[in-house]
Design a protein around this motif. Sequence first.
Motif, PDB file in Angstrom:
ATOM      1  N   VAL A   1       0.840  -1.204   0.000  1.00 41.40           N
ATOM      2  CA  VAL A   1       0.000   0.000   0.000  1.00 41.40           C
ATOM      3  C   VAL A   1       0.869   1.246   0.000  1.00 41.40           C
ATOM      4  O   VAL A   1       0.628   2.200  -0.756  1.00 41.40           O
TER       5      VAL A   1
ATOM      6  N   SER B   1      -4.486  -0.844  -3.388  1.00 42.35           N
ATOM      7  CA  SER B   1      -5.260   0.114  -2.610  1.00 42.35           C
ATOM      8  C   SER B   1      -5.471  -0.395  -1.187  1.00 42.35           C
ATOM      9  O   SER B   1      -5.286  -1.582  -0.894  1.00 42.35           O
ATOM     10  N   VAL B   2      -5.876   0.522  -0.293  1.00 43.93           N
ATOM     11  CA  VAL B   2      -6.186   0.139   1.078  1.00 43.93           C
ATOM     12  C   VAL B   2      -7.323  -0.871   1.098  1.00 43.93           C
ATOM     13  O   VAL B   2      -7.302  -1.851   1.854  1.00 43.93           O
TER      14      VAL B   2
ATOM     15  N   ALA C   1      -6.031  -4.266   0.017  1.00 45.67           N
ATOM     16  CA  ALA C   1      -5.191  -4.843   1.072  1.00 45.67           C
ATOM     17  C   ALA C   1      -6.040  -5.360   2.228  1.00 45.67           C
ATOM     18  O   ALA C   1      -5.776  -6.439   2.766  1.00 45.67           O
TER      19      ALA C   1
END
Length: 279
Positions: free
Chosen positions: A250, A256-257, A260
Amino acid sequence: MSDRSIQKFKEYVQKLNPIDDIIFRKMAENREFCEEILRTFLQDYQLKVLNNKSQYAITNIERRSVILDAYCELRDGRRVNIEVQNADNVNHQKRVRYYSSVLTTSLMKKGESFDNVPEVCMIYICNFDIFKENKSSYLIKRVIDGSNREVDNGLKEIYISANINDGTTLSELMGVFTKDDCYSDNFPVTSKMKYDFKYVKEGNKMTDAMKELYDIFKEDFDQEVLEKSKNKWIKEGRKEGVINTLLMLVKDGIISVEDAAKRANISVSTFQKYLNEKM
């Protein structure tokens, strides 16, 4: 990229198999791979995949979005979602229920007749026996209580235990999915792709397949930390190793968050807290 970095990355990749997300996501880009494994999963050897997508995102602005590991459209109109799951740390059945609902909704147009709701098949590959009945495959059916009459609403759920070997063709395929040096002439596409991702024949260069995996990471990514995190994940099954690896991905802007958090099987807000602590 230094020879040392290449060697470390090769060693890291050689510990991976199709059951691991990073390998599966690349293999699922290949239509022939999807077709080969689906023919075994669905016991339909005439099955034809018309379209396939890896890491297929279905965005919902007001609700939770999902990213399907693999999404396939079949010649007979069925839509299939294949998920791979190493960790036994979420409510798998509810996850499948939610994914199937979001997928079905995304396929329907506003005002469209319920007669047009597509047949959806959810295939959930676990590296453990999800129902603990020592079966390599579980087909979930809807039946009327008392009569055991089966009723079909167009949704099929199949859970596969990749760790169970019952001598079936499915178990043979799962051996290729989970064991480091296991290959099979019965699954030539899967076996060749796995080998190409894991090994090079000569010299210290990476294969094109390996380069595709390496492109997921930036060249300045700390391979030593990645390897240690992966070792913790594989040998100890510790969530910390997975999260540390995902945090680096990340931070490097590779995923992306939201993606993840999905891979760590935690909420976006919880993952964001981990990220804030490391910043």
